[in-house]
Design an enzyme around this catalytic site. Structure first.
Site, mmCIF file in Angstrom:
data_model
loop_
_atom_site.group_PDB
_atom_site.id
_atom_site.type_symbol
_atom_site.label_atom_id
_atom_site.label_comp_id
_atom_site.label_asym_id
_atom_site.label_seq_id
_atom_site.Cartn_x
_atom_site.Cartn_y
_atom_site.Cartn_z
ATOM 1 N N THR A 133 -18.967 27.420 61.046
ATOM 2 C CA THR A 133 -17.973 28.386 61.534
ATOM 3 C C THR A 133 -16.965 27.714 62.464
ATOM 4 O O THR A 133 -17.290 26.714 63.117
ATOM 5 C CB THR A 133 -18.715 29.507 62.286
ATOM 6 N N ASP A 134 -15.780 28.327 62.591
ATOM 7 C CA ASP A 134 -14.801 27.832 63.572
ATOM 8 C C ASP A 134 -15.222 28.179 65.000
ATOM 9 O O ASP A 134 -14.635 27.667 65.951
ATOM 10 C CB ASP A 134 -13.397 28.386 63.273
ATOM 11 N N GLU A 135 -16.249 29.041 65.146
ATOM 12 C CA GLU A 135 -16.647 29.460 66.499
ATOM 13 C C GLU A 135 -17.266 28.314 67.293
ATOM 14 O O GLU A 135 -17.395 28.400 68.511
ATOM 15 C CB GLU A 135 -17.592 30.671 66.418
ATOM 16 N N TYR A 159 -24.950 32.403 69.252
ATOM 17 C CA TYR A 159 -24.695 32.153 67.825
ATOM 18 C C TYR A 159 -23.914 30.856 67.642
ATOM 19 O O TYR A 159 -24.344 29.941 66.927
ATOM 20 C CB TYR A 159 -23.924 33.328 67.201
ATOM 21 N N LYS A 163 -24.991 27.223 65.960
ATOM 22 C CA LYS A 163 -24.290 26.641 64.808
ATOM 23 C C LYS A 163 -23.731 25.257 65.182
ATOM 24 O O LYS A 163 -23.773 24.324 64.376
ATOM 25 C CB LYS A 163 -23.147 27.553 64.344
HETATM 26 P P1 NAD Z 1 -25.273 36.802 56.517
HETATM 27 O O1 NAD Z 1 -25.913 37.156 57.814
HETATM 28 O O2 NAD Z 1 -24.568 37.854 55.719
HETATM 29 O O3 NAD Z 1 -26.367 36.154 55.529
HETATM 30 C C1 NAD Z 1 -27.302 35.219 55.965
HETATM 31 C C2 NAD Z 1 -28.353 35.049 54.860
HETATM 32 O O4 NAD Z 1 -29.296 34.052 55.319
HETATM 33 C C3 NAD Z 1 -29.146 36.329 54.579
HETATM 34 O O5 NAD Z 1 -29.270 36.516 53.177
HETATM 35 C C4 NAD Z 1 -30.506 36.062 55.222
HETATM 36 O O6 NAD Z 1 -31.577 36.718 54.564
HETATM 37 C C5 NAD Z 1 -30.610 34.531 55.082
HETATM 38 N N1 NAD Z 1 -31.505 33.947 56.106
HETATM 39 C C6 NAD Z 1 -31.489 34.171 57.446
HETATM 40 N N2 NAD Z 1 -32.476 33.465 58.034
HETATM 41 C C7 NAD Z 1 -33.106 32.769 57.044
HETATM 42 C C8 NAD Z 1 -34.194 31.850 57.028
HETATM 43 N N3 NAD Z 1 -34.862 31.516 58.150
HETATM 44 N N4 NAD Z 1 -34.565 31.311 55.843
HETATM 45 C C9 NAD Z 1 -33.911 31.642 54.683
HETATM 46 N N5 NAD Z 1 -32.899 32.524 54.639
HETATM 47 C C10 NAD Z 1 -32.491 33.082 55.820
HETATM 48 O O7 NAD Z 1 -24.287 35.583 56.847
HETATM 49 P P2 NAD Z 1 -22.879 35.218 56.200
HETATM 50 O O8 NAD Z 1 -21.817 35.973 56.891
HETATM 51 O O9 NAD Z 1 -22.986 35.268 54.720
HETATM 52 O O10 NAD Z 1 -22.737 33.692 56.664
HETATM 53 C C11 NAD Z 1 -23.264 32.639 55.862
HETATM 54 C C12 NAD Z 1 -23.012 31.318 56.566
HETATM 55 O O11 NAD Z 1 -21.617 31.130 56.769
HETATM 56 C C13 NAD Z 1 -23.674 31.214 57.943
HETATM 57 O O12 NAD Z 1 -24.175 29.907 58.087
HETATM 58 C C14 NAD Z 1 -22.527 31.484 58.910
HETATM 59 O O13 NAD Z 1 -22.730 30.804 60.134
HETATM 60 C C15 NAD Z 1 -21.351 30.880 58.143
HETATM 61 N N6 NAD Z 1 -20.036 31.490 58.432
HETATM 62 C C16 NAD Z 1 -19.877 32.852 58.417
HETATM 63 C C17 NAD Z 1 -18.607 33.395 58.650
HETATM 64 C C18 NAD Z 1 -18.367 34.888 58.606
HETATM 65 O O14 NAD Z 1 -17.266 35.344 58.932
HETATM 66 N N7 NAD Z 1 -19.329 35.701 58.157
HETATM 67 C C19 NAD Z 1 -17.534 32.553 58.921
HETATM 68 C C20 NAD Z 1 -17.746 31.167 58.916
HETATM 69 C C21 NAD Z 1 -18.998 30.647 58.669
HETATM 70 P P1 TYD Z 2 -17.369 40.285 64.403
HETATM 71 O O1 TYD Z 2 -17.059 40.924 63.088
HETATM 72 O O2 TYD Z 2 -18.686 40.570 65.050
HETATM 73 O O3 TYD Z 2 -17.147 38.707 64.204
HETATM 74 P P2 TYD Z 2 -17.073 37.511 65.322
HETATM 75 O O4 TYD Z 2 -17.633 37.992 66.602
HETATM 76 O O5 TYD Z 2 -17.934 36.457 64.678
HETATM 77 O O6 TYD Z 2 -15.619 37.124 65.403
HETATM 78 O O7 TYD Z 2 -16.234 40.697 65.428
HETATM 79 C C1 TYD Z 2 -14.866 40.422 65.162
HETATM 80 C C2 TYD Z 2 -14.074 40.824 66.388
HETATM 81 O O8 TYD Z 2 -14.132 42.245 66.524
HETATM 82 C C3 TYD Z 2 -14.635 40.272 67.688
HETATM 83 O O9 TYD Z 2 -13.545 39.936 68.554
HETATM 84 C C4 TYD Z 2 -15.424 41.419 68.274
HETATM 85 C C5 TYD Z 2 -14.688 42.648 67.787
HETATM 86 N N1 TYD Z 2 -15.514 43.841 67.531
HETATM 87 C C6 TYD Z 2 -15.143 45.080 68.079
HETATM 88 O O10 TYD Z 2 -14.133 45.191 68.794
HETATM 89 N N2 TYD Z 2 -15.924 46.162 67.809
HETATM 90 C C7 TYD Z 2 -17.047 46.082 67.043
HETATM 91 O O11 TYD Z 2 -17.749 47.109 66.850
HETATM 92 C C8 TYD Z 2 -17.414 44.819 66.466
HETATM 93 C C9 TYD Z 2 -18.624 44.663 65.611
HETATM 94 C C10 TYD Z 2 -16.594 43.715 66.739
#
Ligand code: NAD
Ligand code: TYD
Length: 356
Positions: A133-135, A159, A163
């Site tokens: 992630t960019d975070e 989180y 990461k």
């Molecule tokens: P998500 O929470 O939707 O899915 C995570 C998946 O991992 C789930 O299917 C869960 O069952 C599985 N999982 C969790 N713990 C596990 C374990 N111990 N063993 C096996 N499986 C396990 O997450 P996502 O949003 O699809 O993100 C996927 C990846 O991309 C993550 O690594 C996250 O850090 C990264 N990412 C997410 C975003 C975003 O905006 N969602 C952005 C950038 C990077």
């Molecule tokens: P989120 O979807 O949790 O992603 P991330 O924290 O990884 O960026 O949140 C996106 C942005 O929205 C973040 O600045 C927090 C804000 N947010 C709210 O204002 N209200 C909400 O109920 C949630 C879930 C997030």
């Protein structure tokens, strides 16, 4: 290529698997523990493919992982499994440390042992692609500046810290043990099958249910949004063509304040679902300012120039087109939403695969 993909029942993992099955000739083994965030219903369309297999395994379980590598003999690993929600990491960091750090360490060790058993040709082709992630870069103050691949790490939440640690482990396994790794760091994703704890799906579902739309603080924080299918294409591009040991930032050049995102969702709902819930005159009336998130990052913004220049990837969706598709998808997919909100997908999972 046979890809061992972790976290394939999650939001992004399921989009990657749908893309692999629908648009490539690769095959994929989905390794997922099925936590609350894992939902096999997100794979419905592709799970009948002969190029898809599922293994319910926790990445922290080295023996079970070794069995998966031995049974399937993958050509590459794509590592997406993680605990992914910042607010949950504030309430309970332990699962994040366990899966994101310990789990990544276990997976790296099992992958390394497997890699060492491969032929010279197999080792040349093998890749370990870590999806991050960019975070990890922390936040940017003010409107200027972008995260590049050389921005120093400064994570703010449990989180992002977990990461960041996992990224360091992956790079160390490359430098010390010669594991052929790729790392990608992506901005906030949105799109279909997104678990409704995250901003965009939560707002759509709450608005439709006539519930408050909780904006943290004053809603001025900025996120850089990327449509999930654009991320899935970027990940396969990096896996196929990325240079070993390199990092690629992925983003959509779509920076928006949270409040503006919520207002756009309300405007789209006015157009696409004009019949309001009882007692609601307009969706925007549901916007409610709530207590800010502790340590809330102010702004994320990605410079995605490297992947564009070197690998030719570009996002296809604008924020307008992607958000419209997303709202439309949530309006049309009631059974998926009903399963997620009622938790019945977990009962189904327990019934079919045992408890986890
Ligand atoms: P998500 O929470 O939707 O899915 C995570 C998946 O991992 C789930 O299917 C869960 O069952 C599985 N999982 C969790 N713990 C596990 C374990 N111990 N063993 C096996 N499986 C396990 O997450 P996502 O949003 O699809 O993100 C996927 C990846 O991309 C993550 O690594 C996250 O850090 C990264 N990412 C997410 C975003 C975003 O905006 N969602 C952005 C950038 C990077
Ligand atoms: P989120 O979807 O949790 O992603 P991330 O924290 O990884 O960026 O949140 C996106 C942005 O929205 C973040 O600045 C927090 C804000 N947010 C709210 O204002 N209200 C909400 O109920 C949630 C879930 C997030």
């Amino acid at each position: 290529m046979k890809i061992l993909l972790t976290g394939g029942a999650g939001f992004i993992g399921s989009a990657v698997i749908r893309h692999v099955i629908d648009d490539t000739w690769h095959s994929v083994v989905n390794v997922d523990k099925l936590t609350y965030a894992g939902n096999l219903a997100s794979l419905g369309e592709v799970s009948d493919s002969s190029r898809y297999a599922f293994e319910q395994v926790d990445i922290c379980d080295a023996d079970a992982l070794r069995g998966v590598f031995e049974r399937h003999r993958p050509d590459a690993v794509m590592h997406l499994a993680a605990e992914s929600h910042v607010d949950r990491s504030i309430h309970g960091p332990a699962d994040f440390i366990q899966t994101n750090l310990v789990g990544t360490g276990v997976l790296l060790e099992v992958a390394r042992s497997y890699f060492e058993t491969l032929t010279e040709e197999g080792r040349q082709a093998f890749r370990f692609h870590h999806v991050s992630t960019d975070e990890v870069y922390g936040d940017l103050e003010g409107p200027g500046g972008l995260f590049t691949e050389s921005t120093p790490y400064a994570p703010s939440s449990p989180y992002s810290a977990s990461k960041a640690g996992s990224d360091h482990l992956v790079r160390a396994w490359h430098r010390t043990f010669g594991l052929p790794v790729l790392v990608t760091n992506c901005s906030n994703n949105y799109g279909p099958y997104h678990f409704p704890e995250k901003l965009i799906p939560l707002m759509i579902l709450n608005a439709r249910a006539g519930k408050p739309l909780p904006v943290y603080g004053d809603g001025s924080q900025v996120r850089d949004w990327l449509y999930v299918e654009d991320h899935a294409r970027a990940l396969i591009t990096v896996l196929e063509s990325g240079v070993i040991g390199e990092t690629y930032n992925i983003g959509g050049h779509n920076e928006h304040r949270n409040l503006d995102v919520v207002e756009r969702i309300c405007a789209l709902l006015e157009e696409l679902a004009p019949e309001h819930p009882v007692g609601v005159a307009s969706y925007a009336d549901l916007i409610t300012y709530v207590k800010d998130r502790p340590g809330h990052d102010l702004r994320y913004a990605i410079d995605a120039g490297k992947i564009s220049r070197e690998l030719g990837w570009q996002p296809r969706e604008t924020f307008d087109s992607g958000l419209r598709k997303t709202v439309q998808w949530y309006l049309e997919n009631e059974s998926w939403i009903e399963g997620v909100t009622s938790g019945s997908y977990r009962e189904w999972t327990t019934h079919h695969y045992g408890s986890n």
